[in-house]
Design an enzyme around this catalytic site. Structure first.
Site: not given
Ligand code: DQA
Length: 147
Positions: A100, A109, A25, A79, A102, A76, A20, A12-13
């Protein structure tokens, strides 16, 4: 010999990358990241497919569909990393190597980002190296699926 296929999944997102919270990011768009990831796959002799969804169920469906036709997953989960036992179960069910990724260093964080459910299914985790993390994940994946 047929190339091995690796699926790179964005949760998501992550479709909003570039716009964003760029200080966290980065400024690369998802399209730019996906293009770099496919190119990296090419140099490693891998076929890379990419998939993004904002929906937990769609992500689970795609992971399930990867069983039997992909050799590994780079994910990835956004959230959902911090909330989704269902995504963890899907990753465990397909029994593929998982890395995984990020973009941000989740351990630097908010405390709610420190725990990852999905990491329990991962062979390795890369965090905090921005978009380069996906390329490193593919290098590691190439080693893991070789032979
Ligand atoms: C994320 C870190 C997550 O906490 C966050 O909700 C994201 C992006 C990252 O790539 O740093 O959407 O996965």
């Amino acid at each position: 010999m047929a190339r091995k296929k690796i699926l790179v999944i964005h949760g998501p997102n992550l479709n909003l990358l570039g716009k964003r919270e760029p200080d966290i990011y980065g400024r690369k768009t998802l399209e730019e990241i996906d293009a770099a990831v496919r190119q990296k796959g090419d140099t490693l002799g891998l076929t890379v497919e990419t998939f993004q969804s904002n929906h937990e169920g769609a992500l689970i469906d795609r992971i399930q569909a990867a069983a039997g036709n992909c050799s590994g997953l780079v994910i990835n989960p956004g959230a959902l990393t911090h909330t989704s036992i269902a995504l963890l179960d899907a990753l465990l069910a397909v029994n593929l190597p998982v890395i995984e990724v990020h973009l941000s260093n989740i351990h630097r964080r908010e405390s709610f980002r420190h725990h990852s459910y999905t990491a329990k299914a991962a062979t390795g985790i890369i965090a905090g190296l921005g978009a380069h993390g996906y390329l490193l994940a593919l290098e590691a994946m190439a080693e893991m699926v070789s032979g």
